[in-house]
Design a protein around this motif. Structure first.
Motif, PDB file in Angstrom:
ATOM      1  N   LEU A   1       0.746  -1.407  -0.056  1.00 35.67           N
ATOM      2  CA  LEU A   1      -0.120   0.171  -0.189  1.00 35.67           C
ATOM      3  C   LEU A   1       0.952   1.285   0.189  1.00 35.67           C
ATOM      4  O   LEU A   1       1.705   1.546   0.927  1.00 35.67           O
TER       5      LEU A   1
ATOM      6  N   SER B   1     -13.207  -3.337  -6.006  1.00 39.18           N
ATOM      7  CA  SER B   1     -12.150  -4.263  -6.353  1.00 39.18           C
ATOM      8  C   SER B   1     -11.828  -3.908  -7.708  1.00 39.18           C
ATOM      9  O   SER B   1     -12.428  -3.107  -8.454  1.00 39.18           O
TER      10      SER B   1
ATOM     11  N   TYR C   1      -8.010  -7.524  -6.531  1.00 38.20           N
ATOM     12  CA  TYR C   1      -7.666  -6.494  -5.223  1.00 38.20           C
ATOM     13  C   TYR C   1      -8.877  -6.055  -4.777  1.00 38.20           C
ATOM     14  O   TYR C   1      -9.574  -5.118  -5.405  1.00 38.20           O
TER      15      TYR C   1
ATOM     16  N   ILE D   1     -10.610  -3.462  -2.235  1.00 38.74           N
ATOM     17  CA  ILE D   1     -10.395  -2.555  -1.306  1.00 38.74           C
ATOM     18  C   ILE D   1     -11.548  -2.587  -0.160  1.00 38.74           C
ATOM     19  O   ILE D   1     -12.804  -2.505  -0.251  1.00 38.74           O
TER      20      ILE D   1
ATOM     21  N   VAL E   1      -5.977  -3.268   1.344  1.00 36.71           N
ATOM     22  CA  VAL E   1      -5.999  -4.071   0.135  1.00 36.71           C
ATOM     23  C   VAL E   1      -5.867  -5.309   0.313  1.00 36.71           C
ATOM     24  O   VAL E   1      -4.983  -5.742   0.931  1.00 36.71           O
TER      25      VAL E   1
END
Length: 476
Positions: free
Chosen positions: A404, A445, A429, A431, A471
């Motif tokens: 991050l 995402s 990924y 979030i 994340v």
């Protein structure tokens, strides 16, 4: 009054011997008995008592009259004549006879005589002698002493604990009135009890010396002495602490001198008691409801010593519980994170320095990996637990494969920037957002093939005063 009766004659030569005896004839004898409050008073009694009303007790000087009634009983069958009665002695003028009896009391009858005490406006002991002259065959001149004590306006000390009276001279400590301090650990902070000193008199009470006496006086301390002057109707507090430094039952006397004129209260005394016992604290640490033994070097997700895989620069939190399972106060001197990756772990908040028996505290540990891979550290808690001065366990967490890079505000939005894996592939990924680091909500995402830097824009996220984002990666 007496009859001579011949019982037996025995000839002895020329002499006749007559054996005889005297008896009292109930037909002609006269016998008197005097009683007060149902108790018989002896002729010549010189020791007045409140039990038979010959002692009028304590009477306020200048107060109204006090009456005592005595019963004159004729124990014979013929009338008893009262010839006269009079008051003699030291203070006959303070006592007067009212409601005198009839001069003749019938056989087996009784009459009453009332003596009135007229309190003068002075203090001290007052006494007199009551004399009755009758035709009684026995005790015809009957005399007994009477007395009263005059009390001038004065202070009156009253001591209580927990709103219960503690009598002057009390030697049996009770939990109910705070004189029994109970059981106290040698290493505990001690125990304090408060006593109330009240002036129930009508003059100012002046407190002199307040002291603790006895062979165990070093176990008790006067933390707060009462006021020197206590006006009528008011009170002041006395605080006494029990801080034992040796085992056993400890008894002491509290002595309080004052200007209370009562001979027994000039030095008011009562007994205190406490029992000192050897008590020890005991530290217990649990994670996820499971006890963790000091020295545990095998982190496990079951007891939360093994943290979940966490993205680089993201935060995972685990809560451990510190409990004092002993019977005296646990003193915590320090809580530290040690080890090769100690900076990746943190302590949220300030642990307390003391825990009472059965008291607990939630210890929040955060994990924020700075690099990828396994991150190792130790949690050490120093305390006065005699069996575990240094409580130490291992912690472990795994740093994620991506990083991050930043979180920044852009107008009403929040922009999260992160780098993906350096190896190519198919990744999702997700979030997530939290306002308290406890519950996380997915806010979006992004799909990535890796080897890139991505940004996610969290729309209209300015309203919360604080927020946390992380994340998570999933490989397709």
């Amino acid at each position: 009054m007496f009859l001579l009766r011949s019982i037996l004659s025995i000839p002895q030569g020329l002499v006749t011997v007559a054996i005889a005896f005297f008896i009292i004839s109930p037909a002609s004898a006269q016998l008197i008995q005097i009683s007060g409050n149902g108790r018989i008073i002896s002729n010549g009694d010189t020791t007045p008592s409140t039990r038979d009303h010959t002692d009028f007790g304590q009477v306020e000087a200048g107060a109204g009259p006090v009456d005592r009634t005595f019963v004159i009983r004729n124990l014979s069958q013929v009338p008893l004549q009262i010839l006269f009665f009079q008051r003699t002695g030291t203070h006959p003028g303070d006592f007067t006879i009212i409601d005198p009896p009839e001069p003749s009391i019938p056989g087996n009858g009784d009459a009453s005589i009332t003596v009135r005490f007229l309190p003068p406006d002075i203090g001290g002991q007052r006494s007199a002698t009551i004399r009755l002259v009758t035709t009684s065959s026995v005790d015809s001149d009957f005399q007994f002493d009477i007395a009263a004590e005059l009390i001038l306006p004065a202070p009156n000390i009253i001591i209580s604990g927990n709103d219960l009276l503690i009598p002057d001279g009390a030697t049996s400590p009770l939990v109910s009135n705070n004189t029994d301090f109970g059981t106290v650990g040698l290493e505990s902070p001690g125990r304090t009890r408060t006593f109330s000193i009240r002036n129930d008199g009508d003059q100012t009470l002046r407190i002199g010396v307040v002291s603790v006496t006895g062979i165990n006086s070093d176990q008790f301390t006067i933390d707060r002495a009462p006021a020197t002057f206590i006006p009528p109707g008011e009170e002041s507090s006395l605080n006494v602490s029990y801080n034992p430094n040796r085992e056993g039952t400890h008894r002491v006397s509290i002595l309080i001198t004052s200007n209370d004129p009562s001979p027994t209260k000039r030095t008011y005394s009562f007994t205190l008691r406490g029992t000192g016992v050897s008590q020890q604290p005991s530290i217990t640490v649990t994670g996820n409801g499971l006890e963790i033994i000091s020295g545990d070097d095998s982190p496990s997700p079951d007891n939360h010593t093994l943290f979940p895989d966490t993205d680089l620069q993201s935060i995972s939190t685990r809560i451990f519980t510190i409990a004092n399972t002993g019977d005296s106060t646990l003193t915590i001197s320090s809580v530290d994170i040690l080890g090769p990756h100690a900076p990746d772990f943190g302590i949220s908040g300030s642990p307390p320095s003391r825990l009472a028996p059965d008291e607990t505290f939630p210890l929040r540990i955060t994990f924020r990996p700075a690099e990828q891979g396994a991150r190792l550290a130790n949690l050490r808690i120093m305390s006065n637990d005699p069996s575990t001065r240094a409580f130490e366990i291992s912690l472990e967490g795994l740093g994620g494969r991506f990083k991050l890079l930043g979180v920044e505000k852009v107008e009403d939005d929040t922009v999260i920037t992160f780098s993906t894996r350096t190896a190519p592939g198919a990744y999702i990924y997700r979030i997530l957002y939290s306002s308290d680091l406890e519950s996380w909500d997915q806010i979006g995402s992004i799909f990535s093939g890796g080897m890139e830097i991505l940004q996610f824009r969290h729309r209209n996220s300015r309203s919360p005063r604080k927020g946390f984002w992380k994340v998570e990666e999933s490989r397709l």
